[in-house]
Design a protein around this motif. Structure first.
Motif, mmCIF file in Angstrom:
data_model
loop_
_atom_site.group_PDB
_atom_site.id
_atom_site.type_symbol
_atom_site.label_atom_id
_atom_site.label_comp_id
_atom_site.label_asym_id
_atom_site.label_seq_id
_atom_site.Cartn_x
_atom_site.Cartn_y
_atom_site.Cartn_z
ATOM 1 N N PRO A 256 0.773 -1.242 0.000
ATOM 2 C CA PRO A 256 0.000 0.000 0.000
ATOM 3 C C PRO A 256 0.804 1.291 0.000
ATOM 4 O O PRO A 256 0.298 2.329 -0.437
ATOM 5 C CB PRO A 256 -0.837 -0.118 1.279
ATOM 6 N N VAL A 257 2.041 1.291 0.468
ATOM 7 C CA VAL A 257 2.839 2.518 0.511
ATOM 8 C C VAL A 257 3.509 2.777 -0.830
ATOM 9 O O VAL A 257 3.357 3.845 -1.435
ATOM 10 C CB VAL A 257 3.902 2.439 1.630
ATOM 11 N N SER A 258 4.251 1.796 -1.317
ATOM 12 C CA SER A 258 5.022 1.962 -2.552
ATOM 13 C C SER A 258 4.215 1.622 -3.801
ATOM 14 O O SER A 258 4.621 1.977 -4.908
ATOM 15 C CB SER A 258 6.254 1.059 -2.510
ATOM 16 N N LYS A 259 3.107 0.901 -3.632
ATOM 17 C CA LYS A 259 2.267 0.413 -4.731
ATOM 18 C C LYS A 259 2.966 -0.646 -5.573
ATOM 19 O O LYS A 259 2.518 -0.990 -6.663
ATOM 20 C CB LYS A 259 1.808 1.558 -5.647
ATOM 21 N N ARG A 260 4.074 -1.200 -5.064
ATOM 22 C CA ARG A 260 4.770 -2.258 -5.800
ATOM 23 C C ARG A 260 4.001 -3.577 -5.691
ATOM 24 O O ARG A 260 3.358 -3.858 -4.690
ATOM 25 C CB ARG A 260 6.181 -2.468 -5.253
ATOM 26 N N LEU A 261 4.139 -4.400 -6.723
ATOM 27 C CA LEU A 261 3.579 -5.741 -6.707
ATOM 28 C C LEU A 261 4.519 -6.668 -5.945
ATOM 29 O O LEU A 261 5.729 -6.680 -6.187
ATOM 30 C CB LEU A 261 3.389 -6.252 -8.135
ATOM 31 N N TRP A 262 3.953 -7.447 -5.032
ATOM 32 C CA TRP A 262 4.715 -8.428 -4.269
ATOM 33 C C TRP A 262 4.161 -9.820 -4.523
ATOM 34 O O TRP A 262 2.991 -9.981 -4.876
ATOM 35 C CB TRP A 262 4.643 -8.123 -2.762
ATOM 36 N N THR A 263 5.019 -10.812 -4.333
ATOM 37 C CA THR A 263 4.592 -12.201 -4.479
ATOM 38 C C THR A 263 5.287 -13.079 -3.445
ATOM 39 O O THR A 263 6.366 -12.742 -2.949
ATOM 40 C CB THR A 263 4.901 -12.725 -5.902
ATOM 41 N N THR A 264 4.655 -14.196 -3.115
ATOM 42 C CA THR A 264 5.303 -15.247 -2.331
ATOM 43 C C THR A 264 5.725 -16.350 -3.287
ATOM 44 O O THR A 264 5.024 -16.653 -4.253
ATOM 45 C CB THR A 264 4.347 -15.833 -1.280
ATOM 46 N N VAL A 265 6.874 -16.970 -3.007
ATOM 47 C CA VAL A 265 7.434 -17.960 -3.931
ATOM 48 C C VAL A 265 7.909 -19.186 -3.152
ATOM 49 O O VAL A 265 8.610 -19.064 -2.149
ATOM 50 C CB VAL A 265 8.611 -17.364 -4.743
ATOM 51 N N ASN A 266 7.530 -20.363 -3.637
ATOM 52 C CA ASN A 266 8.013 -21.628 -3.082
ATOM 53 C C ASN A 266 9.269 -22.051 -3.835
ATOM 54 O O ASN A 266 9.233 -22.227 -5.059
ATOM 55 C CB ASN A 266 6.959 -22.721 -3.215
ATOM 56 N N GLU A 267 10.351 -22.231 -3.116
ATOM 57 C CA GLU A 267 11.625 -22.566 -3.741
ATOM 58 C C GLU A 267 11.800 -24.072 -3.911
ATOM 59 O O GLU A 267 10.928 -24.862 -3.583
ATOM 60 C CB GLU A 267 12.784 -21.965 -2.944
ATOM 61 N N PRO B 163 6.692 -7.433 9.725
ATOM 62 C CA PRO B 163 6.605 -5.974 9.841
ATOM 63 C C PRO B 163 7.324 -5.288 8.682
ATOM 64 O O PRO B 163 8.418 -5.699 8.285
ATOM 65 C CB PRO B 163 7.297 -5.677 11.169
ATOM 66 N N PHE B 164 6.706 -4.222 8.153
ATOM 67 C CA PHE B 164 7.292 -3.420 7.086
ATOM 68 C C PHE B 164 7.626 -2.023 7.609
ATOM 69 O O PHE B 164 7.002 -1.531 8.557
ATOM 70 C CB PHE B 164 6.309 -3.290 5.910
ATOM 71 N N ASN B 165 8.613 -1.369 6.950
ATOM 72 C CA ASN B 165 8.968 -0.007 7.327
ATOM 73 C C ASN B 165 8.165 1.006 6.509
ATOM 74 O O ASN B 165 7.328 0.644 5.684
ATOM 75 C CB ASN B 165 10.480 0.217 7.179
ATOM 76 N N SER B 166 8.445 2.267 6.709
ATOM 77 C CA SER B 166 7.687 3.332 6.049
ATOM 78 C C SER B 166 7.999 3.450 4.563
ATOM 79 O O SER B 166 7.316 4.193 3.848
ATOM 80 C CB SER B 166 7.955 4.674 6.737
#
Length: 441
Positions: free
Chosen positions: A270-281, A383-386
């Motif tokens: 929500p802050v940076s508007k970047r797309l994130w994903t979880t990945v199984n290695e 936890p995420f930073n600002s």
């Protein structure tokens, strides 16, 4: 002569028995899992296995009033029960919740691999046919329990992710992104799905997720690999192990990010508007490798699969080595621990679970099948930073545990995580066949 043949045969039998004992021994973790989590995990030397460690928790379901264990200050209740292998969820603007009741399409795998896979799926609670439907859940009175449970659309093909753009509902089947007309408030869709794009289906990683950007002009589809490390040939991995960017207007797609063995969760920070994903290695490098992860993804990113992991550690088991690709392999942002099967992902933007869980990401960890001791089987918070990235020294915080009983058996296995309209956290449980709701006390 006969005596010599018997002696040689005996020696060969002893040698084979010794090899089998060595090859089939389970690999036990040498590190505490917290050492393989965070922004700077410990990456040890690989311990390749010819036969994988098999340690999936036996699925037994919830007995009586048993329920998962929430973190201090939180409470849990059943939002919905009696579902058929619920995997993914999507919250509509009116507060209704859609859940995909789904599983892998039929697998045609023979030999030892097929036997092992069949055993793991049965023991882990996944040996059930796919219901191939999306069900609508409605909590109209706001008591935290869905009083309406009704099939919204049926006859799909191992569906997982969903995304609403205007009055169009997009559904990620295992082999195609499809769409149907839909207006929130409807409780039944009878329209025939229209195919938007096709992509490879099935394989070891069959589940496809989808998310739309803010204006709905692009959709992003997570497509996992067909294999562990491309052992069936990289030609079988075309348009796999990647995130596809789809233009729904032209019905065309391109590869947005690649080298992602099995991306599952998709969410915009929500802050940076970047797309994130979880990945199984990848598997079979030992119980300490390689860490599953969550990461921001941008166009053109390459994360190494199958040639390397964690930003440049070469996997020498891959048949065709590509040292020329190492300089392009991006290091993920946050390690979630080896073999955790981290799937669900949602950010805490509208969560109301108290200040401890106000700025970060929730991750559903389905649980390991080849690590000793087992890992995952819980919902965690990072936890995420600002600036919109994980805190440098932060480790995952348990939000919902207790999925394993005192004997190490799986009463449930968490998958997707979303927030409901009140700010509580919803968690699908595909072994318990229910959805749990976690709220502040």
């Amino acid at each position: 002569m006969v005596r010599h043949i018997l002696i040689v045969t005996g020696l060969l039998a002893v040698a084979f028995a010794g090899w089998w004992y060595w090859a089939s021994r389970p690999d036990i973790a040498k590190l505490d899992i917290t050492k393989v989590q965070g922004t700077r995990p410990t990456i040890t030397a690989p311990r390749p296995q010819m036969i994988p460690t098999i340690a999936v928790a036996e699925a037994v379901g919830w007995a009586g009033s048993a329920a998962p264990r929430p973190a201090a200050g939180l409470r849990v209740n059943e939002f919905a029960r009696g579902l058929d292998h619920p995997r993914w969820m999507y919250r509509l603007p009116n507060g209704d919740v859609l859940v995909s009741e789904t599983n892998s399409p039929p697998r045609d795998v023979g030999g030892i691999t097929g036997l092992v896979m069949g055993y793991l799926m049965k023991r882990g609670g996944a040996a059930v046919p796919s219901a191939n439907r999306i069900t609508l859940l409605r909590d109209a009175d706001g008591d935290g329990v869905a009083e309406l449970k009704t099939p919204l659309i049926t006859g799909l093909n191992s569906p997982l992710g969903m995304a609403l753009v205007g009055t169009t509902l997009y559904i990620a089947n295992t082999d195609a992104l499809v769409r149907v007309p839909f207006t929130p408030g409807q409780t039944r869709i009878t329209a025939t799905p229209e195919t938007v794009v096709r992509y490879p289906g099935g394989g070891n990683h069959w589940a496809r997720n989808v998310i739309a950007n803010a204006d709905g002009t692009r959709l992003y589809v997570a497509v996992g690999s067909s294999s562990n490390i491309g052992e069936n040939g990289l030609d079988k991995e075309e348009n796999r192990a990647c995130i596809l960017e789809v233009d729904p207007a032209t019905k065309k797609f391109r590869i947005f990010a690649s080298g992602l063995r099995n991306p599952q969760g998709l969410a915009f920070e929500p802050v940076s508007k970047r797309l994130w994903t979880t990945v199984n290695e990848r598997d079979m490098l030992g119980s300490d490798l390689a860490p599953d992860y969550m990461t921001a993804v941008e166009v053109g990113d390459y994360f190494g699969w199958p040639h390397s992991y964690w930003g440049g550690y070469v996997d020498k088991r891959v048949e065709v080595l590509r040292p020329d690709l190492l300089e392009y392999a991006k290091r993920p942002d946050y390690a979630l621990g080896p073999h955790t099967a981290s799937l669900g992902l949602t950010f805490a933007a509208d969560a109301k679970l108290g200040p401890r869980f106000a700025s970060g990401a929730f991750v559903g960890q389905h649980g390991s099948w080849n690590r000793l001791p087992v890992s995952g089987y819980k919902v965690v918070y990072i936890p995420f930073n600002s600036f919109g990235f994980p805190e440098k020294a932060a480790k995952p915080v348990d939000v919902l545990g207790g999925f394993l009983d005192a004997k190490g058996r799986a009463q449930g296995r968490p998958v997707a995580v979303i927030t409901d309209r009140t700010g509580a956290l919803l968690v699908t449980d595909d072994v318990g066949n229910r959805i749990w709701r976690v709220a502040a006390k």
